[in-house]
Design a protein around this motif. Sequence first.
Motif, PDB file in Angstrom:
ATOM      1  N   LYS A  13      15.791  12.605  -8.448  1.00 30.84           N
ATOM      2  CA  LYS A  13      16.327  12.403  -7.105  1.00 30.84           C
ATOM      3  C   LYS A  13      17.807  12.094  -7.209  1.00 30.84           C
ATOM      4  N   PHE A  15      21.300  11.105  -5.109  1.00 28.71           N
ATOM      5  CA  PHE A  15      21.989  10.720  -3.877  1.00 28.71           C
ATOM      6  C   PHE A  15      23.430  11.139  -4.080  1.00 28.71           C
ATOM      7  N   ARG A  49       8.894   5.844  -3.383  1.00 28.36           N
ATOM      8  CA  ARG A  49       9.059   6.539  -2.104  1.00 28.36           C
ATOM      9  C   ARG A  49       8.731   8.015  -2.225  1.00 28.36           C
ATOM     10  N   LEU A  52       5.043   8.612  -2.291  1.00 29.76           N
ATOM     11  CA  LEU A  52       4.402   8.464  -0.984  1.00 29.76           C
ATOM     12  C   LEU A  52       4.879   9.516   0.015  1.00 29.76           C
ATOM     13  N   LEU A  54       7.785   9.783   1.212  1.00 27.23           N
ATOM     14  CA  LEU A  54       8.787   9.256   2.143  1.00 27.23           C
ATOM     15  C   LEU A  54      10.156   9.849   1.845  1.00 27.23           C
ATOM     16  N   ALA A  55      10.357  10.200   0.577  1.00 29.39           N
ATOM     17  CA  ALA A  55      11.611  10.826   0.193  1.00 29.39           C
ATOM     18  C   ALA A  55      11.270  12.123  -0.533  1.00 29.39           C
ATOM     19  N   ARG A  56      12.150  13.079  -0.420  1.00 27.44           N
ATOM     20  CA  ARG A  56      11.908  14.382  -1.006  1.00 27.44           C
ATOM     21  C   ARG A  56      12.577  14.445  -2.384  1.00 27.44           C
ATOM     22  N   LEU A  74      -0.852  15.150   3.413  1.00 26.14           N
ATOM     23  CA  LEU A  74      -1.747  14.328   4.234  1.00 26.14           C
ATOM     24  C   LEU A  74      -3.086  14.084   3.548  1.00 26.14           C
ATOM     25  N   LEU A  77      -2.330  11.351   1.037  1.00 25.59           N
ATOM     26  CA  LEU A  77      -2.061  10.040   1.647  1.00 25.59           C
ATOM     27  C   LEU A  77      -3.324   9.403   2.224  1.00 25.59           C
ATOM     28  N   SER A  82      -0.511   1.762   0.478  1.00 31.23           N
ATOM     29  CA  SER A  82       0.789   1.418  -0.085  1.00 31.23           C
ATOM     30  C   SER A  82       1.399   0.185   0.550  1.00 31.23           C
ATOM     31  N   VAL A  84       5.395  -1.037   0.382  1.00 28.55           N
ATOM     32  CA  VAL A  84       6.712  -0.758  -0.191  1.00 28.55           C
ATOM     33  C   VAL A  84       7.666  -1.908   0.104  1.00 28.55           C
TER      34      VAL A  84
ATOM     35  N   LYS B  89       8.393   3.035   6.994  1.00 29.28           N
ATOM     36  CA  LYS B  89       7.858   3.413   5.686  1.00 29.28           C
ATOM     37  C   LYS B  89       6.355   3.234   5.623  1.00 29.28           C
ATOM     38  N   LEU B  92       4.821   6.080   8.056  1.00 34.18           N
ATOM     39  CA  LEU B  92       4.913   7.456   7.579  1.00 34.18           C
ATOM     40  C   LEU B  92       4.233   7.657   6.231  1.00 34.18           C
ATOM     41  N   ALA B  93       3.800   6.548   5.593  1.00 33.53           N
ATOM     42  CA  ALA B  93       3.006   6.686   4.368  1.00 33.53           C
ATOM     43  C   ALA B  93       1.521   6.782   4.709  1.00 33.53           C
ATOM     44  N   LEU B  94       1.214   6.752   6.002  1.00 36.51           N
ATOM     45  CA  LEU B  94      -0.171   6.943   6.426  1.00 36.51           C
ATOM     46  C   LEU B  94      -0.430   8.451   6.533  1.00 36.51           C
ATOM     47  N   PRO B  95      -1.705   8.822   6.485  1.00 43.75           N
ATOM     48  CA  PRO B  95      -1.984  10.270   6.553  1.00 43.75           C
ATOM     49  C   PRO B  95      -1.793  10.836   7.953  1.00 43.75           C
ATOM     50  N   ILE B  96      -0.606  10.704   8.485  1.00 46.68           N
ATOM     51  CA  ILE B  96      -0.265  11.232   9.806  1.00 46.68           C
ATOM     52  C   ILE B  96       1.018  12.027   9.630  1.00 46.68           C
ATOM     53  N   ASP B 234      14.819  11.812   4.920  1.00 48.10           N
ATOM     54  CA  ASP B 234      14.106  10.854   4.081  1.00 48.10           C
ATOM     55  C   ASP B 234      13.931   9.570   4.880  1.00 48.10           C
ATOM     56  N   VAL B 235      12.824   8.889   4.642  1.00 48.66           N
ATOM     57  CA  VAL B 235      12.579   7.641   5.354  1.00 48.66           C
ATOM     58  C   VAL B 235      13.325   6.515   4.659  1.00 48.66           C
TER      59      VAL B 235
END
Lengths: 304, 236
Positions: A13, A15, A49, A52, A54-56, A74, A77, A82, A84, B89, B92-96, B234-235
Motif C-alpha cells: 500500500k 500513500f 484495513r 477488511l 476498508l482500504a484498497r 461481502l 466479511l 473486527s 479496528v 470503519k 463498512l467492515a460489515l457484510p454490507i 478508502d475508509v
Amino acid sequence: MSDFIIETSRLTKKFGSRKVVDHVDLKVKKGEIYGFLGPNGAGKTTTIRMLLGLARPTKGSIQIFGKDIRKEKLAILKKVGSLVEYPSYYGHLSAYENLEAVRILLDVPKSRIDEVLSIVRLTNDAKRPVKGFSLGMKQRLGIATALLGNPELLILDEPTNGLDPSGIIEIRELIKSMPKEHGITIVVSSHLLSEIDQMATQVGIISKGRMIFQDSISTLRAQSTSKIKLTVNDVESAWKTLLTHGYTTDLSQNNLFIENGSDEKVAEIVKSLVQNDYSIYRVEEERKSLEEIFLELTGKEGGL
Amino acid sequence: MMRVMASEFIKIRRKMILFLVFLGPIGVIGLEAVNFGIRYDWLTGVYKDDLWRGLIGEVAMLSIPTILIGLTILTSMIANIEHQTNAWKQLLALPISKTKVFTGKFLLSVLLLFLSCLLLASGTVLLGLLLKFGTNIPFLYLFKMCFFPCLASLPFIAVQTWLAITIKNQAIPLTLGIIGAIVSMYSMNFPDWVPLKWPLLLNDWDKPIYSVLAGLVTGILLYFMSLIDFNRRDVK
C-alpha cells in the motif's frame, strides 16, 4: 485450497510515493491466535484495513477463506468480525441498541445480542447509553459487536490499547478463550511484545512496512540464547585464573558471563573457582528477553 | 435494503433529528400564523379571489429556504452519527455493500424531508381552517406546492449527503448548504439552468413541473456520481 485462513501475497500500500505496507506475505492458519506485532506506524493498521476491505491495496492480493477479497468481499466479511483501533459506537444509544443496529444488518437472530452481551459481561449495563461507559466497557462492546455475526475469523487491532491492567487481563482472557470455545481464528495486533507473548501462538513482526519475522512464538523464543552469569568476589583475578585454566569468559559489569556453556563446562568452571578459593555468590542463567529480540529485529531497520 | 433502513432508523433515535423534522414545518406554519394574524385584513384583501391559494403560496415561499437549510442540517446530522466515533470503519467492515450504506443515508434524508413536507401540508390545512378560509381546499395545489420544492431540491440532497459523508469537518457542508439556502432566496432572476432556482418552481414556461423534472434528473445523476466517488474512497 490451501489450509490458510488468511493469505496475502506481496501486499503493498502506497500513500503518495511512501510505501506504508511493502510486499507483506501474511499467512494465518485455522485456529491460531496470530499476533501481529510492530512499532507504532509500522503498517499494522493499514494492513488490517486492507484485510477488511476498508482500504484498497496498491499491489498484491489478499485471500481470506480461500476467496479473493476483491471479488467476494461481502461473502468474506460475513464470516469476519473486527475491531479496528479505538472502538466505534453510537454514544447516544444503549449497548443493546448499538448491537441491534448492527444485528439488523447482519441478519442474525435477536437472541444473539444477549449471548454476546453475556460473553463480554455487559448484560447488566445493556440499557445504559454507551457514552457513559468506561473505555474498557466500550472496548468490550466493540468485541461483542465483532462477535455478533458468529465469525470464523476475528480481527482485532490493538484491542488492549488504553486499558488499565485489569481491563487488559480481562480482554486477554477473553481472546485466549475464543479459539478453544468457539473455534475462531484470531488476528490480534499490538505494539507491545509482552501482550502478544501472552496470547499468540503465531507471530508476525512488521517494521517499516516489511514483514521481518513470521513463525510460531516458540521459534521466536528459541532465538533468545541464554548466558550463565557468575557473581564472585574478586572478579578480575577470577577471570585471569579461569583463563590460565583454559576457560574463556566475558568480564562485564563486575560479573563473569559464560556464553553457550554446556552443563559440564559450567560445572568445571565453578569447580575450578572453588578450588582457587573464590567466593561464588550467584550462578544464574540470563535469558535474552523477547523484548530484546524484538528490539534487535526492528532495530536493524533503523531503530524505533 | 430494508435492513439498512431499519438500522438507520435505530441510529437516529434520541438524536434531535426527528425534532428537527417537526421544527421546520411548525416554524413555517407558526410564522404564517403570525403573518396572517397581524395582517389578516390586508392579506385577505390581496387574496380575496382564492384565500386558500393565497395561504398556500405564502407557505410555499417561506418553506423553500427552510427546506434548503433543513436538508443541510439533516444530512450533516445523519452523517455525523458515523463521524462522531468514526463508526465508518465498523459499518463498512460489515457484510454490507458501500452502495447500500450510501443509499441508506441518502434515502433516509429524502424520507425525513418528505415527512416534513407532509407535516407542512397538514399544518397548512389546519391553519387555513383556523383562519376560517372554508373547506373548499385545493388539495392538488396544496400537495404540489408542498412537495414540488422538495423534489426540485434533490440535487442539493445528493450534494449535501456526499459532502457531509466525505468531509469529516461538518462546518464545511453546513456553511456551503446555508450559503446555498441564502442565495436561493434571491434566485428569482437567475437563468433557468441554475439549480438554486429550481425549488422556487419558476421558469420561462411557467410550468413548475419542468423545475421538478430538472431537479429529479440532476439529483439522480449527482447521486450516482457521489456514489461512485464514495465507493472509490478508502475508509478513514
